[in-house]
Design an enzyme around this catalytic site. Structure first.
Site, PDB file in Angstrom:
ATOM      1  N   GLU A 266     -14.307  35.054   9.169  1.00 34.41           N
ATOM      2  CA  GLU A 266     -15.551  35.240  10.446  1.00 34.41           C
ATOM      3  C   GLU A 266     -15.548  36.796  10.820  1.00 34.41           C
ATOM      4  O   GLU A 266     -15.034  37.298  12.045  1.00 34.41           O
ATOM      5  CB  GLU A 266     -15.940  34.257  11.096  1.00 34.41           C
ATOM      6  CG  GLU A 266     -17.153  34.422  11.294  1.00 34.41           C
ATOM      7  CD  GLU A 266     -17.304  34.873  12.472  1.00 34.41           C
ATOM      8  OE1 GLU A 266     -17.636  35.896  12.411  1.00 34.41           O
ATOM      9  OE2 GLU A 266     -17.173  34.496  13.525  1.00 34.41           O
ATOM     10  N   CYS A 300     -19.964  38.924  17.436  1.00 32.25           N
ATOM     11  CA  CYS A 300     -20.265  39.663  15.675  1.00 32.25           C
ATOM     12  C   CYS A 300     -21.500  39.762  15.485  1.00 32.25           C
ATOM     13  O   CYS A 300     -22.235  39.789  14.454  1.00 32.25           O
ATOM     14  CB  CYS A 300     -18.964  38.999  14.945  1.00 32.25           C
ATOM     15  SG  CYS A 300     -19.717  36.941  15.159  1.00 32.25           S
TER      16      CYS A 300
HETATM   17  C1  UN1 Z   1     -18.980  35.928  16.814  1.00 33.97           C
HETATM   18  O1  UN1 Z   1     -19.658  36.899  18.144  1.00 33.97           O
HETATM   19  O2  UN1 Z   1     -17.599  35.825  16.932  1.00 33.97           O
HETATM   20  O3  UN1 Z   1     -24.335  33.095  16.932  1.00 33.97           O
HETATM   21  C2  UN1 Z   1     -19.260  34.352  17.184  1.00 33.97           C
HETATM   22  C3  UN1 Z   1     -23.669  33.600  18.546  1.00 33.97           C
HETATM   23  C4  UN1 Z   1     -22.944  32.687  19.178  1.00 33.97           C
HETATM   24  C5  UN1 Z   1     -21.282  33.315  18.274  1.00 33.97           C
HETATM   25  C6  UN1 Z   1     -20.616  34.507  18.137  1.00 33.97           C
HETATM   26  N1  UN1 Z   1     -23.057  31.562  18.847  1.00 33.97           N
HETATM   27  O4  UN1 Z   1     -23.903  34.442  18.795  1.00 33.97           O
END
Ligand code: UN1
Length: 513
Positions: A266, A300
């Protein structure tokens, strides 16, 4: 040590953070271990000193985990689910303290710190239900009096490498599923946020201990890149789940792939929202601003690009400029503030360099960025969220900068907007703001967004745990948390049982003796 931290650690009954690894409620470390001091980006104060595990310590953690797996895998899945349920209960009971610790150690707003713990609670609930639903299919055999079906068995040790930005939730997405699937976990948290990891390990361990489960089902190992490399190359670790930069993911994938192990990646996102001429602009504003400045642009899933129809471009830009004037930046524990600091001063340097690069490529800043100075920002990690008008093909726009820099891009037709949205190396999250059904469905069609997540009238960040989470291209292709992501944590076995009195061969082959 800061007062906030000592109160929280007391509450969580943690009296020693000066350790390198844990396979149980006992902590350990060798005397020669390297000691790292951890400072909060919130106020620059020292939070803790932690020891980095050595290669020998890594080995002993793997051995303990491997031993624990032998027992854990034979405990019925619903019983394993019951233990995860209890972990969820403990997280509920400690949500305030753990959320505060996340906010203080990592720098995200308190609301988002609580939200992160809520994600952990939600995935525990999900995993409890899942523990009774690890279904395989059954098939009709082509041979008489034969039965054929498939079943899922645990893999063994799951290595979890997590990033600083979601210091606890991403571990729980992996761990809660892995545990109900019958796997054991070794968690290497970001070396930037070890304290929240220690707190979580502590909470989980107390539950395992209370249920008389052997040590090693939940393991924590503090360390740097070397520990990640050991894990990636270790044939005793069948699955490595890694969250972080594309650069890190490529290295993990290459090492795990070379030994034909499994990896779940990820990685970086470069997420865009398309704002159509038929968008509700007020709704779009909330989605865009939260997506860009939430977690100080360090998700992310953060919104990095707005692809705006030319007919609403100027109006929406003005709304954004006005909204950015309202954003309060400061101590994330103060709930009046929308945005806290970046994780550290290196992140500030990268943010400043990206702004310079954007300007050099022709970017026009309509909201200027910069580092914030003054007593309230003494940690040196606070920056201003900024907005630049750019072309999608700029080199800097093709990169994920983990900071609150938002790029504006103009479009004429939906086809062009989708093309722009897809024209980056990453493929995590995407969104369209429109009240037009045709536009929405086109965006979601095979000819639409190429991302793992595609939303309509919702921003790019803040996915619920019930869906499979992850993305395509340089995002790595992995899927975590909801839907059938659990299958990655198990091995599939096809079973054919002959209850006839003869042994017919498949495909009608005759082989008489
Ligand atoms: C991340 O930034 O690695 O969808 C995860 C989202 C959160 C998770 C982000 N539930 O922004």
């Amino acid at each position: 040590m800061s007062l906030i931290i000592s109160d929280i650690l007391d509450h969580l009954h943690i009296n020693d953070t000066n350790e390198a690894f844990s396979t149980s409620s006992n902590w350990g470390s060798s005397p020669e271990a390297e000691v790292k001091e951890i400072f909060s980006p919130t106020d620059g104060k020292k939070i803790a000193s932690v020891k980095f595990a050595t290669a020998d310590e890594y080995n002993s953690v793997v051995e303990t985990a491997a031993k624990a797996f032998k027992t854990w895998r034979s405990i019925p899945a619903p019983k394993r689910g019951e233990i995860v349920r209890q972990i969820g209960e403990q997280l509920r009971a400690n949500k305030k303290e753990l959320g505060t610790l996340v906010s203080y150690e990592m720098g995200k707003s308190l609301q988002e710190g609580y939200g992160e713990v809520q994600e952990m609670i939600d995935i525990c609930d999900f995993a409890v239900g899942l523990s009774r639903q690890l279904y395989g299919l059954s098939m009709h055999s082509e041979r008489p009096s034969h039965r054929m079906y498939e079943q899922y068995h645990p893999l063994g040790i799951v290595g979890v490498i997590s990033a600083f930005n979601f210091p606890v939730a991403v571990w729980s997405w992996n761990a809660a599923l892995a545990w109900v699937c019958g796997d054991v976990c070794i968690w290497k948290p970001s070396e930037k946020t070890p304290l929240t990891a220690i707190a979580c390990q502590h909470i989980a361990q107390q539950v395992f201990k209370a249920n008389n489960i052997d040590e090693g089902v939940s393991c924590l190992i503090i360390g740097g890149r070397e520990i990640g490399e050991l894990m990636a190359n270790d044939t005793r670790v069948p699955l490595v789940s890694a969250t972080g930069s594309t650069r890190m993911g490529k290295a993990v994938s290459a090492a795990v792939g070379a030994r034909l192990g499994k990896s779940l990646l990820e990685l970086g996102g470069n997420n865009a929202i398309i704002i159509s001429e038929q968008a509700d602009l007020d709704m779009s504003l909330i989605g865009a601003v939260f997506g860009a400045v939430g977690t100080a642009g360090q998700r992310c899933t953060s919104t990095r690009r707005l692809i705006i129809h030319e007919s609403v471009y100027d109006a929406f830009k003005q709304k954004l400029v006005n909204a950015y004037k309202q954003i309060k930046i400061g101590n994330p524990l103060d709930e009046n503030n929308h945005m806290g600091p970046l994780i550290d001063q290196d992140a500030v340097s990268l943010y400043l360099a990206s702004i310079e690069k954007c300007k050099a490529e022709g970017g026009n800043f309509v909201v200027e960025g910069g580092k914030l100075e003054g007593d309230a920002y003494a940690s040196g990690c606070y920056v201003k969220p900024c907005i630049a008008e750019v072309e999608n093909h700029y080199e800097i726009v093709q990169h994920e900068t983990f900071a609150p820099i938002l790029y504006l891009i103009k479009y004429k037709t939906l086809e062009e907007a989708i093309e722009l949205q897809n024209s980056v190396p990453q493929g995590l999250s995407s969104a369209i703001m429109t009240q037009n059904l045709r536009e929405a469905e086109t965006f979601l069609s095979a000819a639409g967004s190429d991302c793992g997540i595609a939303n309509v009238n919702i921003g790019t960040s803040g996915a619920e745990i019930g869906g499979a989470f992850g993305g395509e291209k340089e995002t790595g292709g992995g899927r975590e948390s909801g839907s059938d992501a659990w299958k990655v944590y198990m091995r599939r076995q096809t079973n054919t049982i002959n209850y006839s009195k003869t042994l017919p061969l498949a495909q009608g082959i005759k082989f008489d003796l």
